[in-house]
Design an enzyme around this catalytic site. Sequence first.
Site, PDB file in Angstrom:
ATOM      1  N   HIS A   1      33.887  36.561  33.775  1.00  0.00           N
ATOM      2  CA  HIS A   1      32.988  37.176  32.801  1.00  0.00           C
ATOM      3  C   HIS A   1      33.372  38.622  32.556  1.00  0.00           C
ATOM      4  O   HIS A   1      34.173  39.197  33.294  1.00  0.00           O
ATOM      5  CB  HIS A   1      31.526  37.114  33.287  1.00  0.00           C
TER       6      HIS A   1
ATOM      7  N   GLU B   1      27.832  39.242  31.965  1.00  0.00           N
ATOM      8  CA  GLU B   1      26.784  39.581  32.924  1.00  0.00           C
ATOM      9  C   GLU B   1      26.150  40.886  32.467  1.00  0.00           C
ATOM     10  O   GLU B   1      26.856  41.833  32.102  1.00  0.00           O
ATOM     11  CB  GLU B   1      27.373  39.757  34.327  1.00  0.00           C
TER      12      GLU B   1
ATOM     13  N   ARG C   1      38.973  35.016  38.708  1.00  0.00           N
ATOM     14  CA  ARG C   1      39.021  34.271  39.969  1.00  0.00           C
ATOM     15  C   ARG C   1      40.460  34.217  40.484  1.00  0.00           C
ATOM     16  O   ARG C   1      41.399  34.045  39.700  1.00  0.00           O
ATOM     17  CB  ARG C   1      38.464  32.861  39.763  1.00  0.00           C
TER      18      ARG C   1
ATOM     19  N   ASN D   1      36.728  31.718  45.584  1.00  0.00           N
ATOM     20  CA  ASN D   1      35.853  30.607  45.968  1.00  0.00           C
ATOM     21  C   ASN D   1      36.509  29.852  47.121  1.00  0.00           C
ATOM     22  O   ASN D   1      37.673  29.440  46.999  1.00  0.00           O
ATOM     23  CB  ASN D   1      35.624  29.673  44.778  1.00  0.00           C
TER      24      ASN D   1
ATOM     25  N   GLN E   1      44.560  39.471  28.491  1.00  0.00           N
ATOM     26  CA  GLN E   1      45.020  40.516  29.415  1.00  0.00           C
ATOM     27  C   GLN E   1      44.099  41.724  29.400  1.00  0.00           C
ATOM     28  O   GLN E   1      43.239  41.844  28.535  1.00  0.00           O
ATOM     29  CB  GLN E   1      46.412  40.991  28.984  1.00  0.00           C
TER      30      GLN E   1
END
Length: 291
Positions: A95, A143, A160, A211, A225
């Site tokens: 995000h 967010e 991530r 994760n 990017q």
Amino acid sequence: MAEASPAAANAELLEWPKKDKRRFLHAVYRVGDLDRTIKFYTECFGMKLLRKRDVPEEKYSNAFLGFGPEQSHFVVELTYNYGVTSYDIGTGFGHFAIATEDVYKLVENIRAKGGNVTREPGPLKGGTTHIAFVKDPDGYIFELIQRGPTPEPLCQVMLRVGDLGRSIKFYEKALGMKLLRTVDKPEYKYTLAMLGYAEEDQTTVLELTYNYGVTEYTKGNAYAQVAISTDDVYKSAEVVNLVTQELGGKITRQPGSIPGLNTKITSFVDPDGWKTVLVDNEDFLKEIQSE
């Protein structure tokens, strides 16, 4: 006089990113309808349209939006490719984040204008920070974070990664970022790290999330990017090249000027394949002043 050993020369080179004048310039990503996204960002988030350009010979248009001028603020660079109305965001991109003094009021405004609220405003579990999540028309997640006045409301890019320790080391060494904090949430099976060039309430930061047990993600073709400023793209590329030999990743564009623009850049991917472009400070300022 004896020449410095390769190890000493490398150690000196690795000091360069810490001394360099760096800041996050913009994030580049693709959207299916430029005017629709501009309308959403200006009306719902309160961003300003800073500049727009159309390049018919290359069949694309760009728009730059943010909360202040590009000379001093992090902005988003939206790309519309003629005739392409949707993109795959993939599983790796997380995000963007916007800091606001009143997350409840901002969400009310977004909802009133037809925005998609995916998490109602409220405190983080076990914390005091109030947040919400919304989706833009292309499915990018934002967010919204409640905090006091800040010079940089566009405050996070979350990606991530498959090995958090390796990524932290990469961004510290290759880009001279500081590790600001890490948060481990075993109950939710993830760990995150915030990295940047100043404290979180003062600047844009990179939020890297690991994760548990997930080492690879799909990139999709939507997010492109981030761009970061440097006083010397050649020296900066040398550092990146050195760090990639140790940690992975690679230079994808050797340092030099962009044809027709005269702005010097170099680009590379990190060990997870996330792309960063380093842009010459002086050239960047000339480029935005000339448009």
